[in-house]
Design a protein around this motif. Structure first.
Motif, mmCIF file in Angstrom:
data_model
loop_
_atom_site.group_PDB
_atom_site.id
_atom_site.type_symbol
_atom_site.label_atom_id
_atom_site.label_comp_id
_atom_site.label_asym_id
_atom_site.label_seq_id
_atom_site.Cartn_x
_atom_site.Cartn_y
_atom_site.Cartn_z
ATOM 1 N N PHE A 299 84.907 46.707 4.316
ATOM 2 C CA PHE A 299 83.650 46.953 5.018
ATOM 3 C C PHE A 299 83.940 47.463 6.421
ATOM 4 C CE2 PHE A 299 80.847 45.045 8.267
ATOM 5 C CZ PHE A 299 79.679 45.766 8.020
ATOM 6 N N SER A 300 83.395 48.616 6.781
ATOM 7 C CA SER A 300 83.464 49.160 8.129
ATOM 8 C C SER A 300 84.928 49.289 8.574
ATOM 9 C CB SER A 300 82.625 48.292 9.065
ATOM 10 O OG SER A 300 82.397 48.926 10.300
ATOM 11 N N SER B 109 80.117 50.965 4.130
ATOM 12 C CA SER B 109 79.857 51.312 5.528
ATOM 13 C C SER B 109 81.098 51.921 6.159
ATOM 14 C CB SER B 109 79.393 50.080 6.312
ATOM 15 O OG SER B 109 78.227 49.531 5.743
ATOM 16 N N VAL B 110 81.551 53.035 5.613
ATOM 17 C CA VAL B 110 82.829 53.613 6.012
ATOM 18 C C VAL B 110 82.629 54.881 6.838
ATOM 19 C CG1 VAL B 110 83.086 55.017 3.909
ATOM 20 C CG2 VAL B 110 85.115 54.309 5.192
ATOM 21 N N ASN B 111 83.514 55.055 7.808
ATOM 22 C CA ASN B 111 83.703 56.333 8.491
ATOM 23 C C ASN B 111 85.141 56.750 8.200
ATOM 24 O OD1 ASN B 111 84.270 58.438 10.232
ATOM 25 N ND2 ASN B 111 83.351 57.487 12.027
ATOM 26 N N PRO B 112 85.356 57.755 7.336
ATOM 27 C CA PRO B 112 86.725 58.081 6.927
ATOM 28 C C PRO B 112 87.460 58.987 7.905
ATOM 29 C CG PRO B 112 85.205 59.538 5.802
ATOM 30 C CD PRO B 112 84.356 58.594 6.643
ATOM 31 N N LEU B 113 86.820 59.382 9.001
ATOM 32 C CA LEU B 113 87.410 60.329 9.929
ATOM 33 C C LEU B 113 88.258 59.601 10.971
ATOM 34 C CD1 LEU B 113 84.231 62.516 10.572
ATOM 35 C CD2 LEU B 113 85.900 62.706 8.707
ATOM 36 N N SER B 114 89.188 60.316 11.568
ATOM 37 C CA SER B 114 89.932 59.757 12.691
ATOM 38 C C SER B 114 89.004 59.631 13.892
ATOM 39 C CB SER B 114 91.137 60.635 13.022
ATOM 40 O OG SER B 114 90.707 61.958 13.326
ATOM 41 N N ASP B 115 89.369 58.756 14.815
ATOM 42 C CA ASP B 115 88.532 58.523 15.986
ATOM 43 C C ASP B 115 88.811 59.583 17.044
ATOM 44 O OD1 ASP B 115 86.508 56.873 17.072
ATOM 45 O OD2 ASP B 115 87.945 55.947 18.422
ATOM 46 N N ALA B 116 87.752 60.078 17.667
ATOM 47 C CA ALA B 116 87.934 61.056 18.737
ATOM 48 C C ALA B 116 88.658 60.417 19.912
ATOM 49 C CB ALA B 116 86.578 61.586 19.183
ATOM 50 N N PRO B 117 89.679 61.064 20.480
ATOM 51 C CA PRO B 117 90.409 60.476 21.614
ATOM 52 C C PRO B 117 89.499 60.095 22.781
ATOM 53 C CG PRO B 117 91.617 62.354 20.737
ATOM 54 C CD PRO B 117 90.294 62.335 20.025
ATOM 55 N N ALA B 118 88.412 60.819 22.945
ATOM 56 C CA ALA B 118 87.501 60.529 24.052
ATOM 57 C C ALA B 118 86.810 59.179 23.905
ATOM 58 C CB ALA B 118 86.454 61.636 24.163
ATOM 59 N N ASN B 119 86.814 58.597 22.696
ATOM 60 C CA ASN B 119 86.153 57.306 22.468
ATOM 61 C C ASN B 119 86.965 56.121 22.978
ATOM 62 O OD1 ASN B 119 84.101 58.670 21.190
ATOM 63 N ND2 ASN B 119 84.789 58.179 19.110
ATOM 64 N N ALA B 120 88.257 56.312 23.186
ATOM 65 C CA ALA B 120 89.139 55.177 23.454
ATOM 66 C C ALA B 120 88.741 54.420 24.714
ATOM 67 C CB ALA B 120 90.590 55.656 23.556
ATOM 68 N N ALA B 121 88.449 55.130 25.785
ATOM 69 C CA ALA B 121 88.120 54.451 27.045
ATOM 70 C C ALA B 121 86.867 53.608 26.906
ATOM 71 C CB ALA B 121 87.959 55.471 28.164
ATOM 72 N N GLY B 122 85.849 54.127 26.251
ATOM 73 C CA GLY B 122 84.616 53.371 26.056
ATOM 74 C C GLY B 122 84.813 52.166 25.173
ATOM 75 N N ARG B 123 85.637 52.305 24.150
ATOM 76 C CA ARG B 123 85.910 51.171 23.258
ATOM 77 C C ARG B 123 86.617 50.044 24.027
ATOM 78 N NH1 ARG B 123 85.231 51.918 17.839
ATOM 79 N NH2 ARG B 123 85.090 54.031 16.987
ATOM 80 N N ARG B 124 87.600 50.410 24.838
ATOM 81 C CA ARG B 124 88.333 49.383 25.579
ATOM 82 C C ARG B 124 87.470 48.758 26.669
ATOM 83 N NH1 ARG B 124 93.308 53.435 25.157
ATOM 84 N NH2 ARG B 124 94.338 52.534 23.311
#
Length: 247
Positions: free
Chosen positions: A74-75, A99-114
């Protein structure tokens, strides 16, 4: 959220035990309503944590699991399941992606995630989740469900910030493993909520296009948290998928 009466006869899947991988800030509570309904002989639900990257966790899980098993994620758990598929397709008797997203994560997302990990540490996990994620986690019809809200926030509080930090790194380091889906011929199930704006219908279309043999089911009145929003329908779909594997 009440426990449903189990109307199914026991399904013996000891030869291919069912492994359930949860999502971010999830624990055994995510899958329990589904497990109660399915009535299968061998099932384990695992927390997605213990390593700081998707490849590292996939390797760790594969080293500990039986030689062959049914795998449902799941997810974030679906992301790890896809990495496990890429690493060892011969080990997996069947694959279910919820509830899957099979794509790689955009590098720009990393700062917001952390940054979200730091915010959650300051505010408290459940409080942070209620303020930021809850409106996106479930279908509009379920937003006023106090029991559903309580379960999801309780899981977040029980998971804690250290787990959240590791899970965030898993999300950041995930790969696009759709190529593994293209060559996987065992029974495959894709299950999503029609109201999910985190792992959207377009994300599930991308998975389905990579696995044209897969069965794709959309639950129109559910959001992201399918196992808790629609446990009976999820249990029915997973049970039918396991029966196909056992044929």
């Amino acid at each position: 959220m009440s426990k449903s009466t189990n109307a199914f006869p026991r399904l013996d899947n000891h030869s291919v035990p069912l492994i359930l991988l949860g999502g971010t800030l999830c624990n055994h509570r995510l899958w329990q309503p589904v497990i109660n309904k399915m009535n299968v002989s061998s099932v384990s639900s695992l927390i997605v944590s213990g390593a700081g990257s998707a490849p590292a966790l996939a390797k760790q899980l594969l080293s500990a699991l039986p030689p062959r098993f049914c795998l449902a994620g799941f997810s974030l758990g679906a992301i790890v399941a896809l990495q496990m598929l890429a690493n060892a397709p011969h080990r997996i008797a069947g694959l279910a992606l919820l509830s899957v997203n099979p794509l790689s994560d955009a590098p720009a997302n990393a700062a917001g995630r952390r940054a979200a990990v730091q915010d959650a540490a300051r505010q408290g996990m459940g409080n942070w989740l209620s303020a930021t994620m809850w409106p996106r986690y479930v279908a509009p019809v379920n937003l006023a469900d106090p029991a559903l809200h309580a379960t999801i926030t309780q899981m977040a509080d029980e998971s804690g910030n250290e787990t959240f930090a590791l899970q965030t790194e898993i999300a950041i380091t995930r790969a696009d493993n759709r190529a593994a889906l293209k060559t996987f011929t065992a029974p495959t199930l894709i299950l999503n909520g029609g109201c999910d704006d985190i792992c959207t219908p377009q994300h599930h279309l991308a998975a389905a296009e990579a696995a044209p043999h897969a069965r794709w089911i959309t639950l129109p009145d559910s959001g992201h948290f399918l196992p808790l929003e629609a446990p009976n329908k999820v249990a029915d779909a997973l049970r039918n998928w396991i029966k196909e594997i056992l044929l």
